[in-house]
Write an enzyme that holds these catalytic residues in place. Structure first.
Site, short mmCIF file in Angstrom:
data_model
loop_
_atom_site.label_atom_id
_atom_site.label_comp_id
_atom_site.label_asym_id
_atom_site.label_seq_id
_atom_site.Cartn_x
_atom_site.Cartn_y
_atom_site.Cartn_z
N THR A 138 36.81 28.37 51.99
CA THR A 138 37.92 28.99 51.27
C THR A 138 38.16 30.40 51.82
OG1 THR A 138 36.46 29.92 49.57
CG2 THR A 138 37.44 27.76 49.11
N GLU A 139 39.30 30.95 51.46
CA GLU A 139 39.54 32.35 51.84
C GLU A 139 38.52 33.23 51.12
OE1 GLU A 139 43.07 34.68 50.42
OE2 GLU A 139 43.53 32.84 49.36
N ILE A 140 38.25 34.36 51.70
CA ILE A 140 37.25 35.27 51.15
C ILE A 140 37.95 36.50 50.58
CG2 ILE A 140 36.84 36.58 53.29
CD1 ILE A 140 33.83 36.47 52.63
N CYS A 141 37.48 36.95 49.44
CA CYS A 141 37.99 38.21 48.88
C CYS A 141 36.90 39.26 49.08
CB CYS A 141 38.36 38.05 47.41
SG CYS A 141 39.90 37.13 47.18
N ASP B 228 37.51 29.59 41.47
CA ASP B 228 36.61 28.74 40.69
C ASP B 228 37.36 27.79 39.76
OD1 ASP B 228 34.39 29.59 41.92
OD2 ASP B 228 33.53 30.68 40.24
#
Length: 305
Positions: free
Chosen positions: A104-107, A171
């Site tokens: 997934t993309e990361i924050c 999530d």
């Protein structure tokens, strides 16, 4: 054997790569929950850091329903395309290690709860900007066809790119896709953020509006709702009897308090929809990068793509 590149000693080794060799996982753990571990990883094709989510399926060998729920989360994530929702890039099952893996993309700044704790001095304008972005994610989920209820919205499930003030809902493991009747029938979630009707096992997407109100309350008050209760049973009693959390008394901003109270109304039908809240005067003058004619909400409350 060719001589090793002397610059290799400065690079961080991958612990594993995906079957295509595009994504490499580092050893650094970003987060760990009951169901999955999240590691820092790298997309070699795009040259960007990503998050490698890994679930040990052996933990659920006796619970096929849980395994199916995990697959549902991933299938659901992959279908969603919105700037306020964490993007999913790739998913695969590793038969040898019996893990479900998804990229997934990361924050970069972690979750909103920890971020808010770290930065205690934040203007109401900044809090409104974060709140507005979360709301845009909810509009997208609730007006999706079919409707999607997050069911576990709280500040630890919202993630932050602090350098640009961007927040995204993540999530979606408890999310429910509901049909045209917009109702679901199972009790799931985080007690402090659960709407009273959740306990009756008959609810709609309005439970997310309640949870969203509790998120805004936490952001404004710097306190998790119902932290005065020392057990889930006490939270349940207060929620189902309509007693508001003590944190609400700490909200000095009259406008913010009124906005939160709209969201956490005990009666689901009395709560505004996500699209209606987005048009609330509370957000007057609050503009973010996504406020353009191609990526906002039109008069019907549906996202224009």
């Amino acid at each position: 054997m060719p001589p090793s590149d002397p610059s290799d000693k400065d690079s961080e080794p991958f612990v594993e790569t995906d079957p295509t060799g595009r994504y490499g996982r580092y050893d650094e753990l970003l987060g760990s929950g009951a169901v999955k571990k999240v590691y820092r990883a790298f997309d070699q094709e795009e040259g960007i850091e990503v998050a490698w989510n890994q679930v040990k399926l052996s933990c659920f060998s006796d619970d096929p329903a849980m395994t199916e729920r995990l697959y549902s989360e991933v299938r659901l994530l992959k279908s969603l395309k919105n700037s306020s929702i964490i993007a999913l890039y790739k998913v695969w099952r590793d038969e040898w290690s019996n893990t479900l893996n998804f990229i997934t993309e990361i924050c970069t700044s972690g979750n909103l709860r920890e971020y808010r704790k770290k930065h205690r001095h934040v203007s109401m304008r900044a809090l409104k900007k974060w709140s507005k972005q979360i709301l845009k994610g909810l509009v997208y989920l609730h007006t999706h066809d079919p409707c999607i209820i997050h069911r576990d919205l709280n500040c630890s499930n919202v993630f932050v790119n602090g350098n640009i003030g961007q927040v995204k809902i993540g999530d979606l493991g408890l999310a429910a896709i509901v049909g045209k009747n917009h109702s679901a029938h199972s009790i799931l979630g985080t007690p402090e953020f659960m709407a009273p009707e959740l306990y009756d096992e008959y609810y709609t997407e309005m439970i997310d509006i309640y949870s969203y109100g509790m998120c805004v309350l936490e952001l404004v008050s710097l306190e998790i709702p119902y932290s005065e209760c020392d057990s889930v049973a006490k939270i349940y009693r207060k929620v189902t009897s309509g007693v508001k959390p003590e944190a609400l008394k700490k909200v000095k901003d009259v406008e913010a308090k009124a906005f939160i109270e709209k969201c956490i109304n005990a009666k689901p039908k009395a709560r505004p929809s996500a699209a209606e809240l987005l048009r609330d005067p509370f957000f007057d003058g609050i503009v973010d990068d996504d406020d353009d004619e191609n990526n906002d909400v039109n008069g019907t409350g549906r996202v224009v793509s």
